[in-house]
Design a protein around this motif. Structure first.
Motif, PDB file in Angstrom:
ATOM      1  N   ASP A  26       0.839  -1.208   0.000  1.00 55.50           N
ATOM      2  CA  ASP A  26       0.000   0.000   0.000  1.00 55.50           C
ATOM      3  C   ASP A  26       0.869   1.252   0.000  1.00 55.50           C
ATOM      4  O   ASP A  26       1.073   1.898   1.034  1.00 55.50           O
ATOM      5  N   PRO A  27       1.425   1.650  -1.148  1.00 60.06           N
ATOM      6  CA  PRO A  27       2.313   2.820  -1.189  1.00 60.06           C
ATOM      7  C   PRO A  27       1.607   4.120  -0.813  1.00 60.06           C
ATOM      8  O   PRO A  27       2.249   5.039  -0.303  1.00 60.06           O
ATOM      9  N   ASP A  28       0.288   4.201  -1.035  1.00 59.62           N
ATOM     10  CA  ASP A  28      -0.472   5.406  -0.681  1.00 59.62           C
ATOM     11  C   ASP A  28      -0.990   5.361   0.754  1.00 59.62           C
ATOM     12  O   ASP A  28      -1.619   6.327   1.212  1.00 59.62           O
ATOM     13  N   GLN A  29      -0.738   4.256   1.459  1.00 57.43           N
ATOM     14  CA  GLN A  29      -1.174   4.054   2.847  1.00 57.43           C
ATOM     15  C   GLN A  29      -2.688   4.270   3.000  1.00 57.43           C
ATOM     16  O   GLN A  29      -3.164   4.754   4.028  1.00 57.43           O
ATOM     17  N   ARG A  30      -3.415   3.848   1.968  1.00 56.11           N
ATOM     18  CA  ARG A  30      -4.871   3.968   1.985  1.00 56.11           C
ATOM     19  C   ARG A  30      -5.497   2.925   2.919  1.00 56.11           C
ATOM     20  O   ARG A  30      -6.517   3.168   3.558  1.00 56.11           O
ATOM     21  N   TYR A  31      -4.887   1.751   2.997  1.00 57.49           N
ATOM     22  CA  TYR A  31      -5.498   0.637   3.718  1.00 57.49           C
ATOM     23  C   TYR A  31      -4.864   0.388   5.094  1.00 57.49           C
ATOM     24  O   TYR A  31      -5.141  -0.636   5.721  1.00 57.49           O
ATOM     25  N   HIS A  32      -4.016   1.306   5.572  1.00 61.22           N
ATOM     26  CA  HIS A  32      -3.275   1.096   6.814  1.00 61.22           C
ATOM     27  C   HIS A  32      -4.217   0.869   8.000  1.00 61.22           C
ATOM     28  O   HIS A  32      -4.119  -0.127   8.731  1.00 61.22           O
ATOM     29  N   GLU A  33      -5.128   1.779   8.191  1.00 64.08           N
ATOM     30  CA  GLU A  33      -6.020   1.709   9.343  1.00 64.08           C
ATOM     31  C   GLU A  33      -6.909   0.467   9.305  1.00 64.08           C
ATOM     32  O   GLU A  33      -7.077  -0.227  10.317  1.00 64.08           O
ATOM     33  N   LEU A  34      -7.490   0.175   8.145  1.00 63.17           N
ATOM     34  CA  LEU A  34      -8.417  -0.964   8.090  1.00 63.17           C
ATOM     35  C   LEU A  34      -7.679  -2.286   8.275  1.00 63.17           C
ATOM     36  O   LEU A  34      -8.242  -3.262   8.764  1.00 63.17           O
ATOM     37  N   CYS A  35      -6.374  -2.328   7.900  1.00 61.22           N
ATOM     38  CA  CYS A  35      -5.586  -3.544   8.154  1.00 61.22           C
ATOM     39  C   CYS A  35      -5.363  -3.734   9.652  1.00 61.22           C
ATOM     40  O   CYS A  35      -5.504  -4.840  10.189  1.00 61.22           O
ATOM     41  N   LEU A  36      -4.985  -2.635  10.347  1.00 62.72           N
ATOM     42  CA  LEU A  36      -4.740  -2.737  11.788  1.00 62.72           C
ATOM     43  C   LEU A  36      -6.005  -3.146  12.533  1.00 62.72           C
ATOM     44  O   LEU A  36      -5.931  -3.858  13.543  1.00 62.72           O
ATOM     45  N   GLU A  37      -7.160  -2.724  12.059  1.00 61.87           N
ATOM     46  CA  GLU A  37      -8.421  -3.075  12.717  1.00 61.87           C
ATOM     47  C   GLU A  37      -8.716  -4.570  12.655  1.00 61.87           C
ATOM     48  O   GLU A  37      -9.509  -5.085  13.453  1.00 61.87           O
ATOM     49  N   LEU A  38      -8.071  -5.285  11.740  1.00 64.43           N
ATOM     50  CA  LEU A  38      -8.320  -6.717  11.605  1.00 64.43           C
ATOM     51  C   LEU A  38      -7.536  -7.556  12.609  1.00 64.43           C
ATOM     52  O   LEU A  38      -7.765  -8.765  12.730  1.00 64.43           O
ATOM     53  N   ASN A  39      -6.587  -6.919  13.305  1.00 65.82           N
ATOM     54  CA  ASN A  39      -5.773  -7.658  14.279  1.00 65.82           C
ATOM     55  C   ASN A  39      -6.677  -8.250  15.361  1.00 65.82           C
ATOM     56  O   ASN A  39      -7.522  -7.572  15.936  1.00 65.82           O
ATOM     57  N   ALA A  40      -6.505  -9.545  15.605  1.00 69.36           N
ATOM     58  CA  ALA A  40      -7.341 -10.242  16.589  1.00 69.36           C
ATOM     59  C   ALA A  40      -6.547 -11.391  17.174  1.00 69.36           C
ATOM     60  O   ALA A  40      -5.383 -11.621  16.828  1.00 69.36           O
ATOM     61  N   GLU A  41      -7.179 -12.110  18.098  1.00 67.69           N
ATOM     62  CA  GLU A  41      -6.484 -13.195  18.798  1.00 67.69           C
ATOM     63  C   GLU A  41      -5.945 -14.235  17.817  1.00 67.69           C
ATOM     64  O   GLU A  41      -4.832 -14.723  17.988  1.00 67.69           O
ATOM     65  N   LYS A  42      -6.733 -14.570  16.800  1.00 63.97           N
ATOM     66  CA  LYS A  42      -6.311 -15.617  15.869  1.00 63.97           C
ATOM     67  C   LYS A  42      -5.875 -15.067  14.510  1.00 63.97           C
ATOM     68  O   LYS A  42      -5.595 -15.829  13.602  1.00 63.97           O
ATOM     69  N   LEU A  43      -5.834 -13.744  14.382  1.00 60.77           N
ATOM     70  CA  LEU A  43      -5.377 -13.122  13.143  1.00 60.77           C
ATOM     71  C   LEU A  43      -4.314 -12.095  13.478  1.00 60.77           C
ATOM     72  O   LEU A  43      -4.593 -11.081  14.111  1.00 60.77           O
ATOM     73  N   ARG A  44      -3.076 -12.397  13.148  1.00 58.40           N
ATOM     74  CA  ARG A  44      -1.940 -11.549  13.479  1.00 58.40           C
ATOM     75  C   ARG A  44      -1.703 -10.560  12.348  1.00 58.40           C
ATOM     76  O   ARG A  44      -1.524 -10.960  11.184  1.00 58.40           O
ATOM     77  N   VAL A  45      -1.688  -9.263  12.653  1.00 56.42           N
ATOM     78  CA  VAL A  45      -1.380  -8.215  11.677  1.00 56.42           C
ATOM     79  C   VAL A  45       0.008  -7.684  11.980  1.00 56.42           C
ATOM     80  O   VAL A  45       0.267  -7.208  13.091  1.00 56.42           O
ATOM     81  N   ILE A  46       0.891  -7.779  10.991  1.00 56.89           N
ATOM     82  CA  ILE A  46       2.267  -7.281  11.124  1.00 56.89           C
ATOM     83  C   ILE A  46       2.357  -5.968  10.380  1.00 56.89           C
ATOM     84  O   ILE A  46       2.223  -5.916   9.157  1.00 56.89           O
ATOM     85  N   ASP A  47       2.609  -4.879  11.140  1.00 55.05           N
ATOM     86  CA  ASP A  47       2.696  -3.540  10.533  1.00 55.05           C
ATOM     87  C   ASP A  47       4.165  -3.224  10.297  1.00 55.05           C
ATOM     88  O   ASP A  47       4.931  -2.963  11.232  1.00 55.05           O
ATOM     89  N   THR A  48       4.600  -3.241   9.032  1.00 54.83           N
ATOM     90  CA  THR A  48       6.014  -3.022   8.707  1.00 54.83           C
ATOM     91  C   THR A  48       6.343  -1.554   8.539  1.00 54.83           C
ATOM     92  O   THR A  48       7.482  -1.208   8.224  1.00 54.83           O
TER      93      THR A  48
END
Length: 839
Positions: A26-48
């Motif tokens: 996501d070079p425009d960082q359009r989806y940054h927030e919605l990706c972080l919102e998906l972080n959950a106990e069984k779904l790991r979101v790695i923010d690079t």
């Protein structure tokens, strides 16, 4: 659903569920927030985006955990605020490319572009979405969520019982009777429709009448004209610039609606009627008369003519690739399928096939000319296919009601192309004959067909053999007939050398037992006379007497039409049944231009005869012929051969028998060299593929590959199979129930309905009969109609359009029937119609 929720739930989560790992670039960082919102106990979101080293370690740790048996994680999403790597070198430099290789990446293809996602999420507002992106290539989520203001079309949705804006528009264009009645009785829908038209299509409704008819008229004109403008490669004529048209952003919706209207069988007739009316109202043919190219979408009927002319121009320039491109692009056009147009497009398709076949054969010819044997093999494997396509082309030409204008150019050009190839092949053939003679050593001769293929079978007691003598069946026709008989049993087709001169009295006598030793050609009052031993064979009866004397009560004979139609009794003592037909030869002699279209009738009779023979206990069928033929359709002034000096009798304008001297135009050989025994010492034939009289269309009697190479078909009849399959029920319709035809090429709709669960693909014929039972119309060959047999294959559930070619001289009431090709019984209820021609 907001655009953010749509991307989370409809795009990212399904891919995570399917692949386990998803890398979001996501070079425009359009989806940054919605990706972080998906972080959950069984779904790991790695923010690079925060720390490369930390995120690499976190990603590796998550991947190790995910790879363990019974992992606590169900998915890993790696967010990378950079462009996705494309090349192998870029992937090697990207530390997170390995995670994409383990699972999947986003974006992946054009469908993951932000515009595409917004169009999927807000399909009813596609035009507005495209307009927003035109002004701002990177709108925010809030802008997209605000499209439509949350408004729907509650009255329209409730009244029409459809949900999406696209479906509402479609129904407003072609409502059912019930929907139309609802629209007539209520007016509340007009306000919503006005807003919908503006939102979805950019149409500002002009009519002030709140009736469906008025609204539909304007909507149809706006929609079809918009598609026409979108597809037009050149500038719009000035006279049309004031006609309302949709903005470019509505292109996809406009094209989708028009495609649905044209391709849906339920709405196609409405589309045709509307398009014809709008074309007339806007005077499009006159205003656009200087435009040659209208694009690829035939919105209006007049565009089809321009496309046809493009194809003709490509053919005239020998640009087969361009011709194929135009044909393929427009073969599904609703206007091409109309009866009159269909005949012209069928001619073009056939012309393209013939031009391509001639080009291919000409390219290969030099590799197959060294010996007569190699040339014959090339003919039977390759050139005969060119002959088949040429015959079908002539059949298509004969189907034209009007062969003027561009069609005459197509016919002339294609005939010339075929003739150039065949002249070249014929020249090579004649040079070989001059050295080697005829018939060819090591090849089956027609004079040996009975002794080698029929007589041995009759040595077996109780074995019943049918010997079909079919006049004027050239080799390619034999191959096509064999294909048509494939289900009847084991089929073997081989070539044979016809006896010179290739005329019926000689050729049919050659097919008798012992012809190789007993046949002679004598001179009686300067006329050719065939003699068998000491017995003259001037008539059919005399030829049949030869077989009757040899086989006695084991022999019987009759005409093909009588055997098929009259159900004659065949005695149990009969083991050799000769069945004769000269229909094809008679048709070509009487009217060679129409004859190619009549061949199917003989083929149908032959097929029916074989099934009757099976039921009578016959085990074998041998199909033979006296001679072939050449269709000399590319006649030009001077296409005639002057006779050589000497004393000659003329045999069917293609062969001379007698004495004389050869010259540059004539090949003169000793009679024995061409397999002719008797009183004539020499034979003369034209070196070129011409005759001794100008204007001849139908060549036989001479020595060309088409005249002298004939088929012999052996059929080992298969016993009747008892299966559970049943016939289809067939329904015939014409123009939504219309009872009158206004064209001699009406299009009949043939619909297959299974009578039970075991119904199978079925063969049928479509024919029209007058009140006296005479055939006055047949299915025009091409498409689903087999050119050689006119048989149509129909599967359960099929609905296909069939063009009926009516007799030019017939007018009045008639019925169209779907018939079983073998039994000639009706399949379904006949369709009653009447002619109503304007001219």
């Amino acid at each position: 659903m907001t655009i953010k929720n749509f991307i989370q739930k409809e795009i990212f989560l399904p891919r995570l569920k399917q692949n386990g790992v998803l890398v979001v670039y996501d070079p425009d960082q359009r989806y940054h927030e919605l990706c972080l919102e998906l972080n959950a106990e069984k779904l790991r979101v790695i923010d690079t985006s925060e720390s490369s080293i930390t995120s690499r370690f976190a990603a590796l740790e998550a991947l190790n955990e995910f790879g363990q048996p019974n992992p606590s994680l169900e998915g890993i999403l790696v967010y990378v605020p950079a462009k996705s790597p494309i090349t192998d070198e870029e992937k090697q430099r990207d530390p997170f490319a390995i995670y994409g290789a383990c699972g999947s990446v986003f974006p992946e293809g054009d469908g993951d572009e932000f515009l595409s996602l917004c169009l999927k999420a807000r399909a009813d507002y596609a035009t507005e979405i495209r307009r927003i992106f035109k002004d701002n290539p990177n709108p925010g989520f809030a802008v997209i969520d605000a499209v439509g203001g949350g408004a729907g079309w509650p009255n329209l949705q409730a009244m029409l019982k459809v949900e999406s804006a696209r479906d509402i528009l479609f129904v407003l264009l072609t409502p059912s009777e019930a929907q139309k009645e609802t629209l007539k009785t209520q007016a509340s829908w007009v306000t919503e429709a006005t807003a919908l038209f503006q939102s979805a299509l950019g149409l500002n409704l002009k009519t002030k009448m709140k009736t469906w008819n008025a609204v539909a008229d304007e909507l149809w004109r706006f929609l079809l004209f918009s598609e026409f403008v979108f597809d037009l490669p050149s500038d719009l004529p000035v006279a049309l610039t004031t006609v309302p048209c949709a903005p470019q952003e509505a292109l996809h919706l406009v094209e989708d609606l028009c495609d649905r209207l044209r391709n849906d069988r339920r709405t196609q007739a409405f589309y045709i009627e509307r398009a014809e009316g709008i074309e007339k109202d806007l005077n499009l043919p006159a205003i656009c008369e200087k435009i040659d190219d209208f694009g690829v979408r035939d919105t209006f009927p007049f565009e089809e003519r321009a496309c046809f002319n493009q194809a003709v121009d490509a053919l005239k320039r020998d640009n087969i690739d361009r011709l194929r491109s135009v044909l393929n692009r427009h073969e599904q056009s609703v206007w091409v399928s109309r009866g009159e147009n269909q005949a012209q497009w069928a001619l073009l398709h056939s012309a393209a096939s013939l031009a391509q076949a001639c080009e291919d054969s000409d390219r290969q010819l030099s590799e197959h000319t060294r010996t007569l044997d190699t040339l014959l093999d090339f003919y039977t494997n390759n050139i005969r296919e060119v002959d088949r396509i040429q015959r079908e082309f002539e059949q298509a030409a004969g189907d034209l009601l009007d062969s003027g204008g561009a069609s005459i150019e197509v016919i002339s050009q294609t005939r010339s192309t075929y003739r150039k190839l065949i002249d070249k092949v014929h020249g090579i053939f004649v040079r070989h004959i001059e050295k080697s003679g005829w018939p060819i050593s090591g090849r089956l001769s027609n004079a040996d067909v009975f002794d080698k293929l029929v007589a041995p079978k009759l040595l077996e007691s109780g074995r019943r053999v049918a010997y079909l003598l079919i006049d004027a069946m050239r080799y390619e026709l034999g191959v096509e007939l064999a294909k048509h008989l494939n289900e009847a049993g084991q089929i073997d087709v081989q070539m044979a050398c016809a006896q010179m001169p290739t005329v019926t009295p000689v050729g049919m006598a050659t097919l008798l037992p012992g012809a190789g030793q007993n046949l002679k050609i004598m001179n009686k009052d300067n006329q050719l006379l065939v003699v068998f031993g000491d017995q003259p064979l001037a008539t059919v009866a005399q030829r049949m007497d030869v077989l009757r004397k040899k086989y006695g009560q084991r022999f019987a004979e009759m005409e093909l039409v009588r055997f098929v139609r009259d159900h004659p009794k065949i005695e149990n003592t009969v083991e050799l049944l000769v069945i004769r037909s000269n229909d094809m030869d008679n048709d070509f002699e009487a009217n060679p231009e129409a004859a190619p279209g009549l061949i199917s009738r003989t083929f149908q009779k032959i097929r029916s005869a074989i099934y009757k023979l099976r039921d009578l206990g016959f085990q074998d069928v041998i199909i033979a012929t006296d001679h072939g033929f050449f269709l000399n359709t590319a006649i030009e002034p001077g296409d005639v051969c002057a006779k050589p000096s000497g004393k000659w009798i003329n045999v069917h304008e293609r062969t001379l028998l007698g004495d004389g001297v050869g010259d540059t135009s004539n090949l003169v050989l000793p009679s024995e060299m061409l397999g002719i025994r008797g009183e004539y010492s020499q034979v003369a034939i034209p070196r070129a593929l011409v005759s001794y009289r100008a204007g001849q269309w139908y060549f036989h009697g001479g020595l060309s590959l088409q005249e002298a190479i004939v088929p012999v078909i052996a059929v080992k009849i298969r016993a009747a199979e008892i299966g559970i399959g049943s016939k289809l029920s067939v329904m015939l319709n014409y123009k939504r129930g219309s009872k009158k035809i206004t064209t001699r090429l009406p299009v009949i709709e043939v619909e297959a309905g299974a009578s039970d669960l075991f119904a199978q693909e079925t063969e049928l014929l479509i024919e029209a009969y007058d009140v006296k039972g005479h055939v006055v119309g047949e299915a025009k060959p091409g498409g689903p109609v087999n050119p050689a047999t006119r048989i149509i294959m129909l599967k359960p559930g099929d609905t296909i359009p069939i063009t009926l070619k009516m007799d030019m001289d017939f007018e009045g009431k008639f019925v169209v029937k779907a018939l079983d090709p073998i039994t000639q019984t009706a399949m379904g209820k006949p369709l009653e119609l009447e002619t109503d021609y304007t001219v």
